[in-house]
Design an enzyme around this catalytic site. Structure first.
Site, PDB file in Angstrom:
ATOM      1  N   LYS A 114       0.795  -1.216   0.000  1.00 47.90           N
ATOM      2  CA  LYS A 114       0.000   0.000   0.000  1.00 47.90           C
ATOM      3  C   LYS A 114       0.836   1.280   0.000  1.00 47.90           C
ATOM      4  O   LYS A 114       1.847   1.361   0.674  1.00 47.90           O
ATOM      5  CB  LYS A 114      -0.918   0.006   1.222  1.00 47.90           C
ATOM      6  CG  LYS A 114      -2.177  -0.796   1.001  1.00 47.90           C
ATOM      7  CD  LYS A 114      -2.886  -1.036   2.279  1.00 47.90           C
ATOM      8  CE  LYS A 114      -3.391   0.229   2.855  1.00 47.90           C
ATOM      9  NZ  LYS A 114      -4.594   0.730   2.168  1.00 47.90           N
ATOM     10  N   ILE A 435     -13.003 -18.852   4.635  1.00 49.42           N
ATOM     11  CA  ILE A 435     -13.064 -17.463   5.085  1.00 49.42           C
ATOM     12  C   ILE A 435     -14.364 -16.785   4.654  1.00 49.42           C
ATOM     13  O   ILE A 435     -14.664 -15.675   5.065  1.00 49.42           O
ATOM     14  CB  ILE A 435     -11.822 -16.694   4.590  1.00 49.42           C
ATOM     15  CG1 ILE A 435     -10.544 -17.401   5.058  1.00 49.42           C
ATOM     16  CG2 ILE A 435     -11.790 -15.253   5.063  1.00 49.42           C
ATOM     17  CD1 ILE A 435     -10.448 -17.627   6.563  1.00 49.42           C
ATOM     18  N   SER A 437     -16.152 -16.361   1.180  1.00 46.31           N
ATOM     19  CA  SER A 437     -16.621 -16.375  -0.198  1.00 46.31           C
ATOM     20  C   SER A 437     -16.171 -17.641  -0.911  1.00 46.31           C
ATOM     21  O   SER A 437     -15.076 -18.157  -0.656  1.00 46.31           O
ATOM     22  CB  SER A 437     -16.115 -15.145  -0.948  1.00 46.31           C
ATOM     23  OG  SER A 437     -14.717 -15.085  -0.907  1.00 46.31           O
ATOM     24  N   GLU A 488     -21.317 -16.271  -0.109  1.00 49.69           N
ATOM     25  CA  GLU A 488     -21.378 -14.862  -0.516  1.00 49.69           C
ATOM     26  C   GLU A 488     -21.635 -14.599  -2.001  1.00 49.69           C
ATOM     27  O   GLU A 488     -21.163 -13.589  -2.542  1.00 49.69           O
ATOM     28  CB  GLU A 488     -20.090 -14.118  -0.094  1.00 49.69           C
ATOM     29  CG  GLU A 488     -19.786 -14.225   1.394  1.00 49.69           C
ATOM     30  CD  GLU A 488     -18.479 -13.541   1.816  1.00 49.69           C
ATOM     31  OE1 GLU A 488     -18.054 -12.598   1.133  1.00 49.69           O
ATOM     32  OE2 GLU A 488     -17.904 -13.957   2.831  1.00 49.69           O
ATOM     33  N   CYS A 520      -9.487  -1.142 -10.428  1.00 43.10           N
ATOM     34  CA  CYS A 520     -10.097   0.047  -9.829  1.00 43.10           C
ATOM     35  C   CYS A 520     -11.130  -0.377  -8.803  1.00 43.10           C
ATOM     36  O   CYS A 520     -11.687  -1.462  -8.888  1.00 43.10           O
ATOM     37  CB  CYS A 520     -10.798   0.867 -10.906  1.00 43.10           C
ATOM     38  SG  CYS A 520      -9.683   1.424 -12.185  1.00 43.10           S
ATOM     39  N   HIS A 698      -4.050 -16.505  -3.052  1.00 44.18           N
ATOM     40  CA  HIS A 698      -3.713 -15.476  -4.040  1.00 44.18           C
ATOM     41  C   HIS A 698      -3.041 -16.073  -5.268  1.00 44.18           C
ATOM     42  O   HIS A 698      -2.849 -15.398  -6.257  1.00 44.18           O
ATOM     43  CB  HIS A 698      -2.817 -14.418  -3.399  1.00 44.18           C
ATOM     44  CG  HIS A 698      -3.442 -13.850  -2.152  1.00 44.18           C
ATOM     45  ND1 HIS A 698      -3.234 -14.401  -0.911  1.00 44.18           N
ATOM     46  CD2 HIS A 698      -4.309 -12.831  -1.978  1.00 44.18           C
ATOM     47  CE1 HIS A 698      -3.939 -13.711  -0.019  1.00 44.18           C
ATOM     48  NE2 HIS A 698      -4.597 -12.761  -0.630  1.00 44.18           N
ATOM     49  N   CYS A 730      -7.581 -16.607   2.833  1.00 49.77           N
ATOM     50  CA  CYS A 730      -8.521 -15.525   2.511  1.00 49.77           C
ATOM     51  C   CYS A 730      -9.731 -16.132   1.807  1.00 49.77           C
ATOM     52  O   CYS A 730      -9.801 -17.346   1.631  1.00 49.77           O
ATOM     53  CB  CYS A 730      -7.849 -14.445   1.654  1.00 49.77           C
ATOM     54  SG  CYS A 730      -8.748 -12.876   1.715  1.00 49.77           S
TER      55      CYS A 730
HETATM   56  N1  MET Z   1     -15.496 -12.930   3.957  1.00 49.73           N
HETATM   57  C1  MET Z   1     -14.666 -12.303   2.988  1.00 49.73           C
HETATM   58  C2  MET Z   1     -14.398 -13.254   1.859  1.00 49.73           C
HETATM   59  O1  MET Z   1     -14.262 -14.405   2.081  1.00 49.73           O
HETATM   60  C3  MET Z   1     -13.382 -11.864   3.597  1.00 49.73           C
HETATM   61  C4  MET Z   1     -12.458 -11.249   2.636  1.00 49.73           C
HETATM   62  S1  MET Z   1     -11.174 -10.409   3.410  1.00 49.73           S
HETATM   63  C5  MET Z   1     -10.485  -9.479   2.135  1.00 49.73           C
HETATM   64  O2  MET Z   1     -14.310 -12.885   0.735  1.00 49.73           O
END
Ligand code: MET
Length: 756
Positions: A114, A435, A437, A488, A520, A698, A730
Site C-alpha cells: 500500500k 473465510i 466467499s 457470498e 479500480c 492469491h 482468505c
Molecule cells: N469474507 C470475505 C471473503 O471471504 C473476507 C475477505 S477479506 C479481504 O471474501
C-alpha cells in the site's frame, strides 16, 4: 529569477474518465491488441489531461502524472533499477515493465504494497549492492516536450529520491537501500539537467515519506540530497511536495535547503500551518498551500480554505493554492454520475470539481474574493445544505450512541464463552472452515449483470443466488468441512454490499479509483449517520443453515473495514462514524443469532490499513478501532462464537489490538510467512482460537495435503490442538472451482491426518 507556481494540483487520475486505460491494458495483456494501440490510448489520455487542466485555468499543470501501471515502478525504470531476473527475459521495454508489474510464466512480479495510508498499491522496488542507478528512461522529458507542443507547459512530477529508497526493499538481507542515495542523486541530477535543457521551469519531487516518523539519519540524508540537487547550476526550480500528513522536523530541513518551493498538506493535519509559521527559512520560498483535499470527495468550504491559505502569507515568499496531495485518489467527475442521490451530489467534488475549486481560490487569493463571489456563494450554499441536512444527522442514531454503556462492548469472560460454545458446536479438534466467499462463477456474475440491466427481475435473481448457496453448501458437506459458509454469491463486494443497504451511504456508478495497475475500486460514500433500516444478510445465512446440520458461519464486514474502503465524512471524528457502523453490524449479529446462526465472522482485513503514519497517533486509532469491533460483536449470548479475519501476515504494530478484539477465533494470513505469526501471538499472550491460513489463495496453485499437513504440524508447535483452526488464508471469490475444490479436499485431509 524563479517563475511563480500559482494555483495547481499535485497530480491527477490516469486510468481515464471511462477507465479507457484499464480496457486498453487488459486488451493488450490478453493479446487482443498491440503495443501501438495501447500507446495511442495512453497518448490521448495524457493529452486530454494536459489540455483539460490548462483550459480549466490552473497556472501550473503537473506533468508526467500518467503511468501504464504505477508511478513508483516508473521511477525504478527511469533510473535503471530493473532487477536482473526481468532484464534477462529479453523482452522489449514495455513488456519488461509489465513483467515487473505482473510477473510472467517464468518469474513472479515485484511485491506490491500500500501507498502510505491510501488504498492505492505500488510495486516495491528491489535495491541491492549491484543496482546501478543511471538515467535510462526519458519519458519525463519526452512528455514535457509533447505537452509543450500542444501549448501546455507542464511541471514534471517525480517520486523524490528519499521516498523512493525508503519505499524500496533490499534485494539481499542486511543491505540498506539508502546506502545508494548518493548514486541515485547523481541520476536525478542528470534528469533535472535534461529537463532544464528541454525548457522545464519547475519540477515537483514528491516526498510523502516525510509524513511518517523519520530518524535523524534519514533527515540528514534528506538534507544532503536536497542540498546537492539545489546546488545544481542548471536545473528547473524544485518544488518538494510533502503530503499525507505533517512533515515534522523535515520541514526545517527543506526550509534550509537551496530549493525554491514546498507543497504542504494542510488538510490531513491543520497544525502544519503553525509549523510553517514557526519555520523562518520558508520566507523566501514558494509555498503551495494544499487546502483542497486530494483524497476525499467533499466539496470544499472555500471560505475556510482561503483563511487557511492566507495564514501562510506572512511566512513565505509566494503562497499559491493547491491540493493536499495528488488527485489520483479521487474519481474523475461528479457530473458523470446520473443516478447519484440528488441531495448528496451537490456536496461532492471529484477531480474535475477540485481543479475548479483550486482555480477559484487561486483567483480569490490573487485578485480578491470579489472576483469569484458567485463561486463562493454557491460553495457556501452547498456546504450549509450538507451541515443542515436531516439525513446527515439522524437523532435516533445519536440518541442510541449517547445511551451506550461500557458493558455494551464487553462480552462475558472468555473461559465461560468457550465452554458454552464447545457445548453448542461440538467441533472436533482442528476444525476446518473457509473465510467466507466461494468462487464468483460466470453464472453468478451474469445473473448480477442481467439484474442490473433489467433482463431478470429481483425474484429470479434471488432464486439463482439461493440455488448457488445450495450448491456451495452441498459441496462443503461433501468435502467434509466442519463450519460451513453460504459462499457470498449475492455480494458484489464486501463493503459495497453493506453500504447499499445502510442509510448514510451513497453509491456511485462511475466513481472509480485506481487501486493498482488496471484494477479500480468504487468506494461508497459515507455521508451521514449510519442506520440499518432492515436486516442485511439474515435471509442468506438462514437459508444456508436450513440446508445443513453443520453450523453455518454468518459473514459480516467490520466497522473499520467499512470505513477504510469508503469515502468517509469529514465533519466528525472517524471514531464516531465507526461506532455508528458498529451499531448497525451489532443489530445484524443479533438477528443472525436469533435465526439460529451459532458462528458469526466479522471481517476486519483493513484493521492495519488505517494505522496512522506517525507512531504517536497509533494508540488513539487502535483504541477506537478495537472498541468499534467490540461494540459490533458484544450484543450476543456466550454460546455464539465470534470469528474475525485479518488479511495480512505482518502484525507488528497491531498485535496487541488483535488480542484486544476479544474474538473467539481469529483467522490470519500465514501461509506465506510459514506460520511465524503464531509465535508473535503467543508472545503477547493470545489464547484464543486461531486459524493461520494453510493455503495461499492469491495463487492459482493447488497445494497438496503433505504441504498443508507440514504447515499444520508447524502450527501445532506454537498452538495447542484445541485452539487451532484449519482454513485458507482468505476468501475464495477470485479463484475457480477447479482450483478450489481439490485444494479444500487436500486441506480437509491434511486436517484429518494431523488431528490428535
Ligand atoms: N469474507 C470475505 C471473503 O471471504 C473476507 C475477505 S477479506 C479481504 O471474501
Amino acid at each position: 529569477m524563479t517563475s511563480k507556481i500559482g494555483s495547481t494540483v499535485l497530480g491527477h487520475p490516469r486510468i481515464g474518465p471511462h477507465r479507457e486505460l484499464k480496457r486498453a491494458l487488459e486488451s493488450y495483456w490478453a493479446g487482443r491488441s498491440g503495443e501501438a494501440d495501447l500507446r495511442e490510448v495512453a497518448r490521448r489520455l495524457r493529452e486530454d489531461t494536459w489540455r483539460g487542466l490548462a483550459e480549466a485555468g490552473l497556472d501550473s499543470v503537473p506533468g508526467n502524472t500518467f503511468s501504464y501501471y504505477d508511478h513508483v515502478l516508473d521511477t525504478a525504470v527511469t533510473f535503471g533499477a530493473v532487477p536482473r531476473r526481468y532484464a534477462e527475459l529479453g523482452l522489449g521495454a514495455l513488456d519488461t515493465y509489465f513483467a515487473m508489474a505482473r510477473g510472467t510464466e517464468a518469474v513472479p512480479p515485484l511485491e506490491m504494497t500500500k501507498w502510505f495510508d491510501t488504498n492505492y498499491h505500488y510495486l516495491v522496488p528491489e535495491i541491492g549492492p549491484d543496482t546501478r542507478f543511471s538515467l535510462t528512461d526519458r519519458t519525463a522529458v519526452e512528455q514535457f516536450l509533447q505537452a509543450r507542443e500542444l501549448g501546455v507547459e507542464t511541471r514534471p512530477v517525480l517520486v523524490g529520491p528519499l521516498t523512493f529508497l525508503l519505499l524500496s526493499k533490499p534485494s539481499e538481507e542486511g543491505f540498506d537501500p539508502l546506502d545508494k542515495l548518493a548514486e541515485l542523486t547523481d541520476a536525478y541530477e542528470q534528469l533535472l539537467g535534461e529537463l532544464h535543457r528541454a525548457g522545464a521551469r519547475w519540477v515537483q519531487l514528491d516526498e510523502p515519506a516525510l509524513a511518517a516518523d523519520r530518524t535523524p539519519q534519514e533527515l540528514e540524508a534528506l538534507r544532503n540530497t536536497y542540498r546537492r540537487l539545489g546546488d545544481l547550476a542548471e536545473r528547473p526550480a524544485i518544488l518538494t511536495a510533502c503530503y499525507f500528513g505533517d512533515p515534522g522536523d523535515a520541514l526545517g530541513v527543506l526550509a534550509a535547503a537551496p530549493i525554491e518551493g514546498v507543497a504542504l498538506d494542510l488538510v490531513t493535519d491543520p497544525s502544519t500551518a503553525d509549523r510553517v509559521a514557526a519555520t523562518p527559512g520558508l520566507r523566501d520560498k514558494s509555498l503551495v498551500a494544499g487546502v483542497i483535499d486530494g483524497r476525499n470527495i467533499w466539496r470544499a468550504d472555500l471560505d475556510r480554505c482561503m483563511t487557511a491559505a492566507a495564514t501562510l502569507l506572512g511566512s513565505a515568499g509566494e503562497v499559491s493554492i493547491g491540493t493536499s496531495c495528488s488527485l489520483l485518489h479521487v474519481p474523475y467527475d461528479v457530473e458523470a454520475e446520473t443516478n447519484l442521490d440528488p441531495q448528496v451530489k451537490p456536496w461532492l467534488s471529484f477531480a474535475a470539481q477540485k481543479v475548479r475549486e483550486v482555480v477559484t481560490l487561486g483567483r480569490a487569493l490573487r485578485e480578491g474574493r470579489e472576483v469569484v463571489e458567485t463561486e463562493l456563494i454557491e460553495a457556501r450554499a452547498a456546504v450549509a445544505d450538507r451541515v443542515r441536512a436531516e439525513r446527515v444527522r439522524d437523532n435516533r442514531v445519536r440518541a442510541r450512541l449517547d445511551s451506550l454503556r461500557p458493558q455494551d462492548s464487553r462480552r462475558t469472560h472468555y473461559a465461560k464463552r468457550r465452554e458454552a460454545q464447545q457445548k453448542s458446536l461440538r467441533l472436533p479438534p482442528l476444525p476446518t472452515t473457509t473465510i467466507g466467499s466461494f468462487p464468483q462463477t460466470t453464472d453468478v456474475r451474469k445473473a448480477r449483470a442481467a439484474l442490473r440491466a433489467g433482463r431478470i427481475d429481483a425474484a429470479t435473481y434471488r432464486q439463482r443466488m439461493r440455488d448457488e448457496v445450495e450448491r456451495v453448501i452441498a459441496l462443503q458437506e461433501d468435502i467434509g468441512l466442519d463450519v460451513l459458509v453460504h459462499g457470498e454469491p449475492e455480494r458484489n463486494d464486501m463493503v459495497q454490499y453493506f453500504a447499499e443497504q445502510l442509510d448514510g451511504f451513497a453509491a456511485t456508478d462511475n466513481g472509480w479509483v485506481q487501486s493498482y495497475g488496471s484494477r479500480c475500486v468504487r468506494p461508497p460514500i459515507l455521508f451521514g449517520d449510519v442506520r440499518r433500516p432492515d436486516p442485511m444478510t439474515f435471509e442468506w445465512a438462514a437459508h444456508a443453515q436450513r440446508l445443513t446440520d453443520k453450523p453455518v458461519k454468518g459473514m459480516l464486514t467490520g466497522p473499520v473495514t467499512m470505513l477504510a474502503w469508503s469515502f468517509v465524512r469529514d465533519d466528525q471524528p472517524q471514531a464516531d462514524t465507526a461506532r455508528q457502523v458498529a451499531l448497525a453490524i451489532r443489530d445484524e449479529v443479533r438477528d443472525l443469532e436469533a435465526a439460529g446462526i451459532r458462528v458469526v465472522q466479522v471481517d476486519e482485513p483493513a484493521l492495519r490499513e488505517l494505522l496512522p503514519l506517525r507512531a504517536e497517533q497509533r494508540p488513539a486509532y487502535l483504541e477506537w478501532a478495537v472498541e468499534s469491533f467490540r461494540l459490533a460483536t458484544s450484543g450476543i449470548a456466550e454460546a455464539t462464537q465470534i470469528h474475525t479475519h485479518l488479511c495480512y501476515s505482518e502484525f507488528g504494530d497491531v498485535i496487541d489490538a488483535i488480542v484486544a478484539l476479544d474474538a473467539d477465533v481469529t483467522s490470519i494470513e500465514a501461509a506465506r510467512s510459514r506460520m511465524e505469526v503464531l509465535a508473535d501471538l503467543n508472545e503477547v499472550g493470545f489464547d484464543r482460537g486461531v486459524g493461520p491460513g494453510v493455503y495461499d489463495i492469491h495463487s492459482p496453485r493447488v497445494p497438496d495435503e503433505e504441504e498443508m499437513e507440514e504447515l499444520l504440524r508447524a502450527a501445532l508447535k506454537a498452538v495447542p490442538a484445541d485452539r487451532l483452526w484449519v482454513n485458507p488464508d482468505c476468501g475464495l471469490k477470485t479463484r475457480d472451482y477447479p482450483q478450489v475444490e481439490p485444494a479444500l479436499r487436500n486441506m480437509t485431509d491434511a486436517a484429518h491426518r494431523t488431528r490428535p
